[in-house]
Design a protein around this motif. Sequence first.
Motif, short mmCIF file in Angstrom:
data_model
loop_
_atom_site.label_atom_id
_atom_site.label_comp_id
_atom_site.label_asym_id
_atom_site.label_seq_id
_atom_site.Cartn_x
_atom_site.Cartn_y
_atom_site.Cartn_z
N PRO A 122 0.81 -1.23 0.00
CA PRO A 122 0.00 0.00 0.00
C PRO A 122 0.84 1.28 0.00
O PRO A 122 0.51 2.24 -0.70
N LEU A 123 1.94 1.28 0.75
CA LEU A 123 2.78 2.47 0.78
C LEU A 123 3.46 2.69 -0.57
O LEU A 123 3.68 3.84 -0.98
N GLY A 124 3.80 1.62 -1.26
CA GLY A 124 4.37 1.76 -2.60
C GLY A 124 3.37 2.36 -3.57
O GLY A 124 3.73 3.19 -4.43
N ASP A 141 5.55 11.11 -1.30
CA ASP A 141 6.52 10.25 -1.98
C ASP A 141 7.91 10.40 -1.36
O ASP A 141 8.60 9.40 -1.12
N ALA A 142 8.32 11.63 -1.08
CA ALA A 142 9.64 11.86 -0.49
C ALA A 142 9.75 11.23 0.89
O ALA A 142 10.76 10.60 1.23
N VAL A 143 8.70 11.38 1.70
CA VAL A 143 8.71 10.80 3.04
C VAL A 143 8.77 9.27 2.97
O VAL A 143 9.54 8.64 3.71
N LEU A 144 7.99 8.68 2.10
CA LEU A 144 7.96 7.23 2.00
C LEU A 144 9.26 6.67 1.43
O LEU A 144 9.72 5.60 1.86
N ARG A 145 9.88 7.36 0.51
CA ARG A 145 11.18 6.91 -0.01
C ARG A 145 12.25 6.97 1.08
O ARG A 145 13.10 6.08 1.18
N LEU A 146 12.20 8.00 1.92
CA LEU A 146 13.13 8.08 3.04
C LEU A 146 12.88 6.95 4.03
O LEU A 146 13.82 6.33 4.53
N LEU A 178 8.43 -1.57 -0.94
CA LEU A 178 7.84 -0.26 -1.21
C LEU A 178 8.45 0.36 -2.46
O LEU A 178 7.74 0.83 -3.36
N ARG A 179 9.77 0.35 -2.53
CA ARG A 179 10.45 0.96 -3.68
C ARG A 179 10.18 0.17 -4.96
O ARG A 179 10.05 0.75 -6.04
#
Length: 359
Positions: free
Chosen positions: A136-138, A150-155, A243-244
């Motif tokens: 889901p986060l992806g 997107d930036a927060v989740l990639r971090l 996620l990524r």
Amino acid sequence: MSAETLEITGAAPAAGGTGRHGLTRYLVVRFLLIIPTVFILVSLVFFLMRATGDPVSAAFGDRLTPGQLQAKLHQAGYDRPLSVQYLDYLRSLAAGDFGHTVTDNQPVTHVLGVYGAATAELALNALVVALLAGVPLGVVAARYRDRAPDAVLRLFAVLTYATPVFFTGLLLKLVLAVRLGWLPASGRASTDVQLFLQDQSSTTGFYLLDALRSGDGTAVTDVLEHAVLPALTLGLLVAGVLLRLVRTNLIGTLSADYVDAARSRGVPSLRLVTRHAARPALIPVVTFLGLQVAGLLGGAVLTETTFEWKGLGYELAHYLTARDFPAVQGIVALFAVVVAVTNFLVDVVAALIDPRVRY
């Protein structure tokens, strides 16, 4: 059949050995590769363990006279040439005989049976956490590409993957168990619940399954509470990469022609992601999850040690310290078979989903 007909019907062009025969040959080859994979790994472990010394000296060296030590070495066969030990080990392994542990003199197969279910349960719990968090986060990261979410989740993905699993475990243990007291700090269940589950007429070794079968709500709750921290620790390691992977594949799928066509017809953005783009983007996830079995088993060693989760990882750390050759070799051999078979099953699924991988 003409090329135009093939294009209209979607049929794959015939090639030598394609179709059902091509799939059969592909799967047979992939299955046969299990044998050299397991052979190479168990051979490496055998010679690497022998390079550290012998387990008899490690376990009893300071308590026996030189004569007694030599007698034990002879009895265990560790004074024979290395090549002879190796061939005997391969013969025993082929016959399903993993030998006996040196430190506590119990059949290695018993160790695998008793503690294997605990490691499998931990790996499955971690896989559930990885799927619930990573997929889901992806999708969210892909939908809000190059924006704040997107930036927060990639971090988040980078941090969860880069942080050592034992450090994540200790941090979660300190905050959620020690400081806040929300969850148990160690073990698979409370002592009374463990005794209750072991007293059942038939047990599987999977505490959650056994608790559900017993119908005791208190036991189920206790087992779930003990499973949260280890599952989070190991699951977050995989969730970051997942996620990524989902984000990257989904972004690529969203730029496909058929998605552009759906967008031009006025399909809402959320439906465009969930109904049109998500399924093709998730196909590579199947392969990824299969390849992560090795990572889950490796991470289980540190996770089980951190939370005193009595599984094969916990026992492997103990037997490595004692240089217990038969136990370590048996556990690693089982891990090798599990990883090889899982990768084969992933190849089967991938071949069924995408015929191109067969050729």
